[in-house]
Design an enzyme around this catalytic site. Structure first.
Site, PDB file in Angstrom:
ATOM      1  CB  CYS A 168      -0.904  -0.009   1.231  1.00 29.40           C
ATOM      2  SG  CYS A 168      -1.860   1.521   1.403  1.00 29.40           S
ATOM      3  CG  ASP A 222      -2.362  -4.200  -0.577  1.00 28.65           C
ATOM      4  OD1 ASP A 222      -3.170  -4.361   0.348  1.00 28.65           O
ATOM      5  OD2 ASP A 222      -1.953  -3.083  -0.932  1.00 28.65           O
TER       6      ASP A 222
END
EC number: 1.7.1.13
Length: 163
Positions: A54, A61
């Site tokens: 992120c 992620d």
């Protein structure tokens, strides 16, 4: 058995030691000649271990990527694709940006007739994001195919039971 001359230029495939890059690096991608350029056919890669960060929080992620393409003269070599995707590991970017960057890099690399990338990201904060981007060669039926697939890509979304 005769050796294909176009594979001599591949630097990753067949190496005993693999060096992993932790920062985004499209120069890792390599191609080889399509032996069947007179035929339209799909090549699909399923990449269940894609990770990126992120850009705001730095949290990881995770996604499964589905990369499908109809090659023209050149094809992407799978180990180089694996190393390229791994290079996103410490790259800060939103899900949508990662998918569009992959499409742009693969189109620039191979000049395929058609290409699509789907990202199935695991939820964070209770929301999953599944970006889809595609490309069809302008002025061909593949451009129309891309438009149609984009319009109808999520008409029948899957039942989510694996995230």
């Amino acid at each position: 058995m005769s050796k294909r001359k176009d594979v001599d230029e591949l630097s990753h495939l067949g190496q005993e030691e693999t060096s992993y890059t932790f920062e985004y690096d499209p120069s890792l991608l390599e191609t080889f000649n399509n032996n069947h350029p007179d035929r339209d056919y799909f090549v699909k890669f399923n990449c269940p271990e894609f990770t990126t960060l992120c850009p705001k929080t730095g949290q990881p992620d995770f996604a499964t990527l589905y990369i499908s393409y109809i090659p023209d003269e050149r094809m992407v070599e799978s180990k180089s694709l694996k190393l390229y995707l791994f290079s996103f590991r410490n790259h800060g970017g939103f899900h949508e940006d990662a998918i569009n960057t992959i499409v742009d890099d693969l189109v620039e690399l191979m000049a395929p007739r058609y290409l699509e990338v789907i990202g199935k990201f695991t939820p964070r904060g209770g929301i999953s994001i599944d970006p889809y981007a595609n490309y069809g060669r302008p002025g061909t039926t593949f451009e129309e195919m891309a438009k149609t697939r984009l319009l109808y890509h999520d008409m029948y979304p899957e039942t989510i039971d694996n995230r």
